[in-house]
Design a protein around this motif. Structure first.
Motif, mmCIF file in Angstrom:
data_model
loop_
_atom_site.group_PDB
_atom_site.id
_atom_site.type_symbol
_atom_site.label_atom_id
_atom_site.label_comp_id
_atom_site.label_asym_id
_atom_site.label_seq_id
_atom_site.Cartn_x
_atom_site.Cartn_y
_atom_site.Cartn_z
ATOM 1 N N ALA A 1 -0.509 6.408 -6.891
ATOM 2 C CA ALA A 1 -1.757 5.728 -7.235
ATOM 3 C C ALA A 1 -2.993 6.563 -6.945
ATOM 4 O O ALA A 1 -4.033 6.385 -7.584
ATOM 5 N N LEU A 2 -2.899 7.487 -5.972
ATOM 6 C CA LEU A 2 -4.050 8.305 -5.600
ATOM 7 C C LEU A 2 -3.930 9.736 -6.129
ATOM 8 O O LEU A 2 -4.701 10.607 -5.738
ATOM 9 N N TRP B 1 -7.667 1.005 -2.155
ATOM 10 C CA TRP B 1 -7.407 1.976 -3.221
ATOM 11 C C TRP B 1 -8.692 2.472 -3.876
ATOM 12 O O TRP B 1 -8.880 3.681 -4.041
ATOM 13 N N ALA C 1 -5.977 6.217 3.975
ATOM 14 C CA ALA C 1 -6.981 5.432 3.259
ATOM 15 C C ALA C 1 -8.387 5.683 3.793
ATOM 16 O O ALA C 1 -8.588 6.032 4.966
ATOM 17 N N LEU D 1 2.316 1.737 -3.416
ATOM 18 C CA LEU D 1 1.299 2.266 -4.329
ATOM 19 C C LEU D 1 1.166 3.775 -4.175
ATOM 20 O O LEU D 1 1.129 4.521 -5.161
ATOM 21 N N CYS D 2 1.085 4.226 -2.936
ATOM 22 C CA CYS D 2 0.933 5.663 -2.676
ATOM 23 C C CYS D 2 2.155 6.442 -3.140
ATOM 24 O O CYS D 2 2.025 7.528 -3.729
ATOM 25 N N SER E 1 -7.158 -4.058 -1.378
ATOM 26 C CA SER E 1 -6.662 -2.834 -0.760
ATOM 27 C C SER E 1 -7.769 -1.789 -0.766
ATOM 28 O O SER E 1 -8.756 -1.923 -1.503
ATOM 29 N N GLN F 1 -6.423 5.768 -14.232
ATOM 30 C CA GLN F 1 -6.897 4.946 -13.122
ATOM 31 C C GLN F 1 -7.363 3.580 -13.613
ATOM 32 O O GLN F 1 -7.220 2.569 -12.919
ATOM 33 N N TRP G 1 0.832 -1.209 0.000
ATOM 34 C CA TRP G 1 0.000 0.000 0.000
ATOM 35 C C TRP G 1 0.869 1.264 0.000
ATOM 36 O O TRP G 1 0.612 2.200 -0.768
#
Length: 379
Positions: free
Chosen positions: A64-65, A96, A123, A59-60, A94, A80, A56
């Motif tokens: 990813a966000l 996400w 999150a 990813l961040c 996750s 996305q 996670w």
């Protein structure tokens, strides 16, 4: 340097491809799963929880966000979709998708402070269903009392409730002075008025029943305002496009796993892949996947260019949900009896497709919503 949409999607593909490498995917698919029947209190083992947190955070860090025009100029839902497809192929569980929905809603509310915190990895989980059979188009009731203002609600199938920083309570006000209006409240997940227990679901996942027991409205961030209904509708549309891409990725991975197995499994003196009936079956599923991919990409393009994407989003999700279930069923059947054992991932795709394909609307409900839009488009 300005990139074309195609170049940006290629960059997104390259950014996340290494994280979802074929060797790592094998571990991601089973990360954090609980044994069926483990009960309400079951939790992931420490090693699995630590590994999932590490993924996670990666990813961040990879952004990813931040795949929105407000945070990364030129990016959008099409980017996305690329990431969601990777996540679906890895069956990576996750927050996400829900956090991306919270980013959309906070952006619409003009809360750049909240958007920044979410984008940095705080999150969120979306809490919308009061009953398991409810559809997300009609958020469950939120009983609001006055003097002082408090919210009470029960939400089922909320993902990762113990692991997130925020709970996004989407609901329809039923108390004094609410007038049945849509409410979008961002509540700290560790609030004293919140409790949860895990659903023991077929997919061995991280779904919970969450009880909001008199949470003071003063402790929540109101992301709705007077246009909360429209904000929720737009956020749900974008969520459905992302989820369609996730299911498409899941189906693609199931087909790839099955094709690889068919090349090694021998029946009647030759490989199963060389036999006409199963080969045609796989070819048909691959064709359906390609058609679904085009639907998903069209829906993302329509949303990114501020066109009406409602019909395309519903069609894409309905097709992707059916494709995921079909690909998972084919995987189990073409693997044979061994496909139902823990030795192979076929059973895992089957169990996850059964749950994930219904998360943002059953196919029959999606078609019911799409029917008037389709009739209007054809008029």
């Amino acid at each position: 340097m300005d990139l074309t949409p195609s170049e940006r999607q290629t960059l997104t593909e390259q950014t996340f491809a290494a994280l979802f490498d074929s060797e790592l995917v094998t571990d991601l698919r089973r990360m954090g799963q609980r044994d069926l029947g483990a009960g309400f209190e079951a939790s992931a083992d420490d090693a699995s929880a630590d590994a999932r947190e590490a993924v996670w955070q990666t990813l961040c860090e990879l952004g990813a966000l931040r795949l929105t025009p407000e945070l990364t100029p030129g990016s959008g839902l099409a980017d996305q979709v690329v990431l969601a497809r990777h996540i679906g192929g890895a069956l990576y569980q996750s927050p996400w998708a829900d956090t991306a929905t919270a980013v959309d809603i906070a952006t619409a509310a003009g809360r750049t402070d909240i958007v920044a915190r979410l984008a940095d990895g705080e999150a969120a989980a979306v809490a919308v269903r009061a009953e398991a059979v409810d559809e997300p188009d009609r958020p469950g009731p939120v009983d609001v009392t006055t003097e002082p203002g408090r919210a009470r609600a029960v939400r089922r199938f909320v993902a990762f409730a113990p692991d997130v920083r925020w709970l996004l309570l989407a609901g329809t006000g039923t108390g004094t002075g609410t007038g049945g209006e849509t409410m979008l409240l961002l509540v700290p997940a560790e609030h004293d008025g919140i409790s949860w227990h895990r659903h023991d679901d077929m997919g061995r996942g991280d779904f919970y029943q969450v009880d909001f027991d008199g949470v003071p409205l003063a402790d929540a961030v109101d992301l709705g305002g007077p246009d909360a209904g429209a904000v929720w509708a737009e956020a749900l549309l974008r969520s459905r496009i992302r989820h369609a891409a996730y299911l498409m990725g899941m189906a693609g991975a199931a087909l790839e796993e099955t094709s690889a197995y068919m090349r090694t499994r021998r029946q009647f003196g030759r490989s199963l892949a060389s036999q006409q009936a199963p080969a045609f079956r796989m070819a048909d599923a691959a064709t359906e996947r390609e058609a679904t991919r085009l639907l998903v990409e069209e829906a993302a393009w329509l949303a990114d260019t501020d066109r009406d994407a409602r019909l395309a989003a519903l069609q894409a999700l309905a097709c992707a949900a059916e494709l995921a279930r079909r690909a998972a069923t084919d995987a189990v059947q073409l693997h044979g009896a061994v496909g139902m054992t823990e030795e192979h991932d076929a059973q895992l795709f089957y169990r996850r497709a059964a749950v994930d394909s219904l998360l943002l609307g059953r196919p029959t409900e999606l078609r019911r919503l799409a029917a008037p839009l389709l009739a209007r488009a054809c008029a």
